[in-house]
Write a protein that holds these residues in place. Structure first.
Motif, PDB file in Angstrom:
ATOM      1  N   GLU A   1      62.009  86.249 -26.401  1.00 40.89           N
ATOM      2  CA  GLU A   1      62.998  86.077 -25.642  1.00 40.89           C
ATOM      3  C   GLU A   1      62.919  84.909 -24.713  1.00 40.89           C
ATOM      4  OE1 GLU A   1      65.593  90.094 -24.960  1.00 40.89           O
ATOM      5  OE2 GLU A   1      63.518  90.142 -23.666  1.00 40.89           O
ATOM      6  N   PRO A   2      63.915  84.321 -24.502  1.00 40.68           N
ATOM      7  CA  PRO A   2      63.990  83.040 -23.316  1.00 40.68           C
ATOM      8  C   PRO A   2      63.628  83.393 -21.900  1.00 40.68           C
ATOM      9  CG  PRO A   2      66.279  83.756 -23.917  1.00 40.68           C
ATOM     10  CD  PRO A   2      65.347  84.427 -24.995  1.00 40.68           C
ATOM     11  N   LYS A   3      62.978  82.661 -21.540  1.00 35.39           N
ATOM     12  CA  LYS A   3      62.465  83.055 -19.975  1.00 35.39           C
ATOM     13  C   LYS A   3      63.120  82.008 -19.002  1.00 35.39           C
ATOM     14  CE  LYS A   3      59.556  86.294 -21.138  1.00 35.39           C
ATOM     15  NZ  LYS A   3      60.174  86.422 -22.661  1.00 35.39           N
ATOM     16  N   ILE A   4      63.310  82.320 -17.913  1.00 34.28           N
ATOM     17  CA  ILE A   4      64.021  81.641 -16.791  1.00 34.28           C
ATOM     18  C   ILE A   4      62.927  81.774 -15.465  1.00 34.28           C
ATOM     19  CG2 ILE A   4      65.822  81.264 -15.040  1.00 34.28           C
ATOM     20  CD1 ILE A   4      67.702  82.542 -17.050  1.00 34.28           C
ATOM     21  N   GLN A   5      62.183  80.501 -15.470  1.00 39.20           N
ATOM     22  CA  GLN A   5      61.059  80.631 -14.234  1.00 39.20           C
ATOM     23  C   GLN A   5      61.729  80.585 -13.261  1.00 39.20           C
ATOM     24  OE1 GLN A   5      57.783  80.704 -14.692  1.00 39.20           O
ATOM     25  NE2 GLN A   5      57.689  80.739 -17.030  1.00 39.20           N
ATOM     26  N   PHE A   6      61.051  81.471 -12.235  1.00 46.39           N
ATOM     27  CA  PHE A   6      61.856  81.461 -10.671  1.00 46.39           C
ATOM     28  C   PHE A   6      60.703  81.336  -9.820  1.00 46.39           C
ATOM     29  CE2 PHE A   6      62.765  83.905  -6.965  1.00 46.39           C
ATOM     30  CZ  PHE A   6      64.198  83.411  -6.700  1.00 46.39           C
ATOM     31  N   GLU A   7      60.963  80.303  -8.887  1.00 43.72           N
ATOM     32  CA  GLU A   7      60.100  79.875  -8.054  1.00 43.72           C
ATOM     33  C   GLU A   7      60.580  80.569  -6.652  1.00 43.72           C
ATOM     34  OE1 GLU A   7      58.937  76.044  -7.630  1.00 43.72           O
ATOM     35  OE2 GLU A   7      58.454  75.863  -9.745  1.00 43.72           O
ATOM     36  N   SER A   8      59.649  81.577  -5.844  1.00 48.14           N
ATOM     37  CA  SER A   8      60.025  82.080  -4.507  1.00 48.14           C
ATOM     38  C   SER A   8      60.221  81.002  -3.676  1.00 48.14           C
ATOM     39  CB  SER A   8      59.189  83.128  -4.262  1.00 48.14           C
ATOM     40  OG  SER A   8      59.506  83.736  -3.120  1.00 48.14           O
TER      41      SER A   8
ATOM     42  N   ASN B   1      72.365  88.991 -17.142  1.00 45.72           N
ATOM     43  CA  ASN B   1      71.611  88.066 -18.428  1.00 45.72           C
ATOM     44  C   ASN B   1      70.625  87.495 -17.909  1.00 45.72           C
ATOM     45  OD1 ASN B   1      73.301  89.237 -20.580  1.00 45.72           O
ATOM     46  ND2 ASN B   1      74.524  87.417 -20.744  1.00 45.72           N
ATOM     47  N   ILE B   2      70.928  86.786 -16.793  1.00 43.93           N
ATOM     48  CA  ILE B   2      69.771  85.981 -16.066  1.00 43.93           C
ATOM     49  C   ILE B   2      68.682  86.990 -15.658  1.00 43.93           C
ATOM     50  CG2 ILE B   2      69.321  84.518 -13.810  1.00 43.93           C
ATOM     51  CD1 ILE B   2      72.031  83.608 -13.902  1.00 43.93           C
ATOM     52  N   ALA B   3      69.031  87.977 -14.995  1.00 40.16           N
ATOM     53  CA  ALA B   3      68.063  88.922 -14.528  1.00 40.16           C
ATOM     54  C   ALA B   3      67.122  89.559 -15.753  1.00 40.16           C
ATOM     55  CB  ALA B   3      68.485  90.095 -13.947  1.00 40.16           C
ATOM     56  N   ASN B   4      67.605  89.666 -16.819  1.00 38.19           N
ATOM     57  CA  ASN B   4      66.938  90.167 -18.313  1.00 38.19           C
ATOM     58  C   ASN B   4      65.885  89.105 -18.614  1.00 38.19           C
ATOM     59  OD1 ASN B   4      68.167  92.607 -18.334  1.00 38.19           O
ATOM     60  ND2 ASN B   4      69.761  91.753 -19.488  1.00 38.19           N
ATOM     61  N   HIS B   5      66.020  87.687 -18.125  1.00 33.82           N
ATOM     62  CA  HIS B   5      65.232  86.696 -18.777  1.00 33.82           C
ATOM     63  C   HIS B   5      64.390  86.053 -17.776  1.00 33.82           C
ATOM     64  CE1 HIS B   5      68.518  87.147 -21.776  1.00 33.82           C
ATOM     65  NE2 HIS B   5      67.493  87.025 -22.617  1.00 33.82           N
ATOM     66  N   LEU B   6      64.477  86.730 -16.481  1.00 32.32           N
ATOM     67  CA  LEU B   6      64.037  85.843 -15.478  1.00 32.32           C
ATOM     68  C   LEU B   6      62.424  86.481 -15.125  1.00 32.32           C
ATOM     69  CD1 LEU B   6      65.118  84.301 -12.956  1.00 32.32           C
ATOM     70  CD2 LEU B   6      65.073  86.386 -11.602  1.00 32.32           C
ATOM     71  N   VAL B   7      61.504  85.424 -14.777  1.00 32.71           N
ATOM     72  CA  VAL B   7      60.182  85.811 -14.708  1.00 32.71           C
ATOM     73  C   VAL B   7      59.716  84.730 -13.548  1.00 32.71           C
ATOM     74  CG1 VAL B   7      59.432  86.042 -17.051  1.00 32.71           C
ATOM     75  CG2 VAL B   7      59.357  83.778 -16.329  1.00 32.71           C
ATOM     76  N   TRP B   8      58.824  85.467 -13.002  1.00 31.38           N
ATOM     77  CA  TRP B   8      58.360  84.748 -11.513  1.00 31.38           C
ATOM     78  C   TRP B   8      57.257  83.680 -11.925  1.00 31.38           C
ATOM     79  CZ3 TRP B   8      61.515  88.381 -10.560  1.00 31.38           C
ATOM     80  CH2 TRP B   8      62.002  88.545  -9.166  1.00 31.38           C
TER      81      TRP B   8
END
Length: 456
Positions: free
Chosen positions: A330-337, A448-455
């Motif tokens: 699954e495609p991942k969206i990198q999230f920086e806190s 959809n964003i939440a499903n692909h979000l990774v920290w």
């Protein structure tokens, strides 16, 4: 001429497994196997046994104890005697043991105490077997239940002499076939026996394939009170019905469409026969020869067949026949806190916000000083904002930040395995209300964003 089996006066299905001693007294009296003098004699002996055990509890210093302690000891005594009576060939023989001419409550207790010790040791052995066969899964309720702080507590805290009826353990994981009408060590032993069988079946499949299956069921299965065995057994049955590799636990969308069309046209009794034939195929492919495991699987089929029947009637077969999802693809969206504030600066901000009288000032402070997502989340938990203040704050966030908040405080799963604090419940509630008042297209985008979000 064949022998005719003797009919017993006491019907086993009327007896309580958890409160066996009490129920057999009641049924034996109702059937005329015991009279009032028998009951009076048993009651007096139970009181003497209580006095004796109370003296032991106080180590001979005094027979005076609190009422709740006395009640606990009495329940423990009756549970232990019930274990002995339950071990007899049938309830009528157990009732005969309770008649005045035979009744020796002290002796029955001692015999029950030996059985209790044996069951405790058996349960301890089963616990070690279950730990050895433990599945490699991220599901929290499964891992927590099998830990030393889950069922493991039982073997440290169980009191065979004064709390035999009790079950001091933390058990959240749900079996496919729940254990009911049992208490104390009997409950633990039965629970572990069934969990061991579930593990033994699931060990026939790669952990990776089980993970993909459960991920296809719900991406947040880590926090669900879900039974892994039921999902794996259902998936293996579906693979057999679709002529797919049983060990892969995987079907495709076209398999689901084809099965739906085929099963809708199949008469109910034919479908049930077909399911049982496919279960035999599963036994052969997986080399399942254990009669105990086979019986447990067949017992579990009652629930699975009911699920299939209801799904066909409601046209929701896709809720029962799960298509696995490879989470790695699954495609991942990198999230920086972002960088968190120093503790001193954070505490000063919290104090300042708590002293603020007006919502406008609170939001202005947060916007000026909070630069990381983690700090923002901490503030929502530490500072009691009004719902309108939550909404105003959420309005300043982008879709990715809202998605990250949903990821941290999910509200789409039906069951959460971990209890939430009051502050977490408040954040979750206001977040859910905020998202649900957004336009439908934006809700879907955020989810959809939440499903692909990774920290990061």
């Amino acid at each position: 001429m064949g022998s005719i089996e003797k009919r017993h006066l006491i019907e086993c299905n009327k007896l309580s497994g958890e409160f066996y001693f009490n129920s057999i007294l009641q049924e034996a009296y109702t059937c005329g196997l015991l009279d009032e003098s028998d009951l009076e004699n048993i009651q007096l002996q139970c009181i003497r046994l209580l006095a004796h055990k109370s003296e032991q509890y106080n180590m001979g210093k005094s027979s005076s104890i609190r009422v709740e302690v006395a009640e606990s000891i009495m329940k423990s005594n009756l549970y232990t005697i019930g274990l002995y009576l339950k071990s007899l060939p049938n309830p009528d023989i157990a009732a005969d043991e309770l008649k005045i001419k035979n009744a020796d409550v002290f002796e029955m207790y001692e015999r029950g105490r030996k059985i209790l010790h044996t069951k405790f040791q058996t349960a301890k052995h089963l616990y070690h077997l279950v730990q050895k066969s433990k599945l490699d899964t991220i599901n929290h309720s499964y891992n927590a239940t099998l830990s030393e702080n889950g069922i493991g507590i039982f073997f440290k805290a169980y009191n065979l002499d004064y709390g035999a009826y009790d079950c001091p353990a933390s058990i959240d994981y749900q079996l496919c076939n729940p254990v009911d009408d049992l208490g104390g060590v009997e409950f633990i032993q039965k629970y572990l026996e069934q969990l061991y069988l579930e593990n033994e079946f699931c060990k026939n499949f790669d952990a990776e394939h089980i993970h993909y299956l459960l991920y296809g069921y719900d991406k947040g299965y880590k926090d669900l009170l879900i039974n892994i065995f039921e999902q794996v057994l259902t998936a293996s049955l579906v693979c057999a019905l679709a002529d797919r590799n049983i060990r892969q636990l995987s079907i495709m969308q076209e398999d689901l469409r084809s099965l739906n069309e085929k099963l809708m046209k199949t008469e109910h009794h034919i479908l049930m026969l077909n399911i049982h034939q496919k279960i035999e195929d599963i036994y052969e492919v997986l080399n399942i020869t254990s009669s105990s495991l086979q019986k447990y699987i067949e017992r579990s089929l009652l629930r699975i067949k009911s699920n299939i029947k209801n799904a066909l009637e409601l046209n929701t077969l896709d809720k029962v026949f799960i298509i696995p999802v490879n989470s790695n693809l699954e495609p991942k969206i990198q999230f920086e806190s972002g960088v968190k504030m120093y503790d001193k600066a954070y505490r000063e901000l919290v104090d300042e916000l708590l002293a603020c009288r007006y919502s406008f000032d609170k939001l202005k402070l947060i916007k000026q000083k909070v630069k990381s997502f983690d700090d923002l989340e901490d503030l929502l938990l530490d500072v009691l904002l009004e719902e309108k203040e939550f909404i105003s704050l959420f309005d300043t966030l982008g879709d990715t930040e809202i998605a990250a908040m949903i990821k941290r405080h999910p509200f789409e799963s039906d069951i959460q395995a971990v209890d939430l604090s009051e502050a977490e419940q408040t954040v979750q509630l206001h977040l859910k209300n905020y998202v649900r008042q957004l336009p439908g297209y934006r809700q879907q985008l955020i989810l959809n964003i939440a499903n692909h979000l990774v920290w990061d």
